[in-house]
Design an enzyme around this catalytic site. Structure first.
Site, PDB file in Angstrom:
ATOM      1  N   ASP A 155       0.175  -7.681   1.539  1.00  0.00           N
ATOM      2  CA  ASP A 155       0.608  -6.278   1.595  1.00  0.00           C
ATOM      3  C   ASP A 155       2.131  -6.209   1.653  1.00  0.00           C
ATOM      4  O   ASP A 155       2.721  -5.938   2.704  1.00  0.00           O
ATOM      5  CB  ASP A 155      -0.033  -5.604   2.805  1.00  0.00           C
ATOM      6  CG  ASP A 155       0.157  -4.097   2.810  1.00  0.00           C
ATOM      7  OD1 ASP A 155       0.542  -3.535   1.764  1.00  0.00           O
ATOM      8  OD2 ASP A 155      -0.085  -3.479   3.872  1.00  0.00           O
ATOM      9  N   HIS A 167       0.818  -1.217   0.000  1.00  0.00           N
ATOM     10  CA  HIS A 167       0.000   0.000   0.000  1.00  0.00           C
ATOM     11  C   HIS A 167       0.848   1.263   0.000  1.00  0.00           C
ATOM     12  O   HIS A 167       0.331   2.355  -0.269  1.00  0.00           O
ATOM     13  CB  HIS A 167      -0.999  -0.017   1.175  1.00  0.00           C
ATOM     14  CG  HIS A 167      -0.421   0.281   2.517  1.00  0.00           C
ATOM     15  ND1 HIS A 167      -0.063  -0.709   3.409  1.00  0.00           N
ATOM     16  CD2 HIS A 167      -0.167   1.448   3.147  1.00  0.00           C
ATOM     17  CE1 HIS A 167       0.381  -0.157   4.518  1.00  0.00           C
ATOM     18  NE2 HIS A 167       0.339   1.150   4.383  1.00  0.00           N
ATOM     19  N   SER A 193       3.935   2.764   8.384  1.00  0.00           N
ATOM     20  CA  SER A 193       3.585   1.765   7.369  1.00  0.00           C
ATOM     21  C   SER A 193       4.775   1.419   6.486  1.00  0.00           C
ATOM     22  O   SER A 193       5.526   2.294   6.050  1.00  0.00           O
ATOM     23  CB  SER A 193       2.450   2.281   6.482  1.00  0.00           C
ATOM     24  OG  SER A 193       1.235   2.295   7.167  1.00  0.00           O
TER      25      SER A 193
END
Length: 307
Positions: A149, A95, A242
């Site tokens: 991911d 992402h 992230s």
């Protein structure tokens, strides 16, 4: 008295981090002197588990993934973290390398990687700003469920690894036992919708059982695991972390993937399980060797002609 002291320290910590945010633009190496604040929205949860160790031994494995241009000052274009797994390869979350909530990859020219700089807003002598040559995300990455991911950035030039400011990290090759204490390192928000710190923060969390991870969210699936602290729910990763590393026993074990808020009660952080994707990483962590190169190598080392 003890409770009052804790409140005082908590408030002081907030003010220090706010001061860092406002002074990011004031470092002497920058062309623009205007001040930029990353603060926005209401402040809800302080990630109280965040700390800065006396000896920083993990930030050398961490990179800041940024947009191509600064907004007002160095470091204010940071949006994700990543890990150096070889001089030209950064492992991160899918992402982080896709356009928002889609499977479409960002253009390599729209991303830069900054290594060798523990302070997000300050360029040091060891800071390396690297351009991206190629972006890979898992074929079956799902932006709605965040399954698979995982992504890779292949750099145009190798990072200079000095073992102090920048260094590759080994990958965890097998499942990590439950209750293992691991460390997240990053420049994520210090509390929900709060500011980004200047200096990278550490937070220690423990690996939870899959049954608990799946009971909290239906998104939990193969290739994921979750972590937190049963005694302090505020120990958590947050946005801006992230794609960054979860390090267990000195190896890269997880990639920061998603959570429900930051430090929300009874909601752990979720991580991509590196050991589940070892074959995929090995397959995609470098460019394919061109046929003509194979021919040259064959002639040199094998002594035969390749048609």
């Amino acid at each position: 008295m003890v409770f009052g002291a804790k409140i005082f320290l908590l408030i002081a910590f907030c003010h220090i981090l706010r001061f860092e945010t406002y002074t990011c633009a004031l470092n002497e190496s920058k062309k623009i002197s205007s001040v930029h604040s990353a603060e926005s929205g209401k402040y809800t949860f302080l990630v109280t588990g965040g700390y800065r160790p006396t000896q920083d031994t993990l930030t050398k494995h961490l990179v800041s993934i940024r947009g191509p241009k600064e907004i007002k000052s160095f470091g204010d274009n940071h949006f994700c973290g990543g890990s150096i797994i070889s001089p030209k390869v950064i492992l991160t979350a899918a992402h982080c390398v896709c356009k928002r909530k889609t499977r479409f990859l960002k253009e390599p020219s729209k991303i830069i990687v900054v290594a060798g700089t523990p302070k997000r807003c300050e360029a040091a002598n060891t800071t390396q700003i690297m351009k991206v040559d190629r972006i890979v995300r898992h074929t079956y990455y799902n932006p709605k469920t965040l399954r698979n991911d995982i992504g890779i950035l292949v750099l145009q030039k190798p990072i200079h690894e000095d073992g102090i400011s920048a260094q590759s990290i080994n990958l965890t090759l097998s499942l990590t036992p439950y209750s293992t204490v691991c460390t997240v390192v990053g420049w994520g928000r210090v509390f929900y919708n709060g500011p980004f710190p200047n200096q990278a923060l550490y937070v220690n969390v423990s690996v939870f059982e899959d049954s608990y991870c799946s009971s909290v969210t239906k998104k939990f699936a193969y290739g994921m695991f979750c972590c937190g602290d049963i005694y302090d729910h505020q120990r958590d990763s947050c946005s801006g972390d992230s794609g960054g590393p979860l390090i267990c026993n000195g190896n890269l074990t997880g990639i920061v993937s998603f959570g429900i808020g930051c430090g929300t009660p009874n909601t752990p952080g979720y991580y991509t399980n590196v050991s589940s994707y070892i074959d995929w990483i090995r397959k995609n962590d470098s460019k394919k060797i061109r046929p003509e190169i194979l021919s040259i190598l064959a002639n040199i080392f094998i002594g035969i002609n390749v048609v």
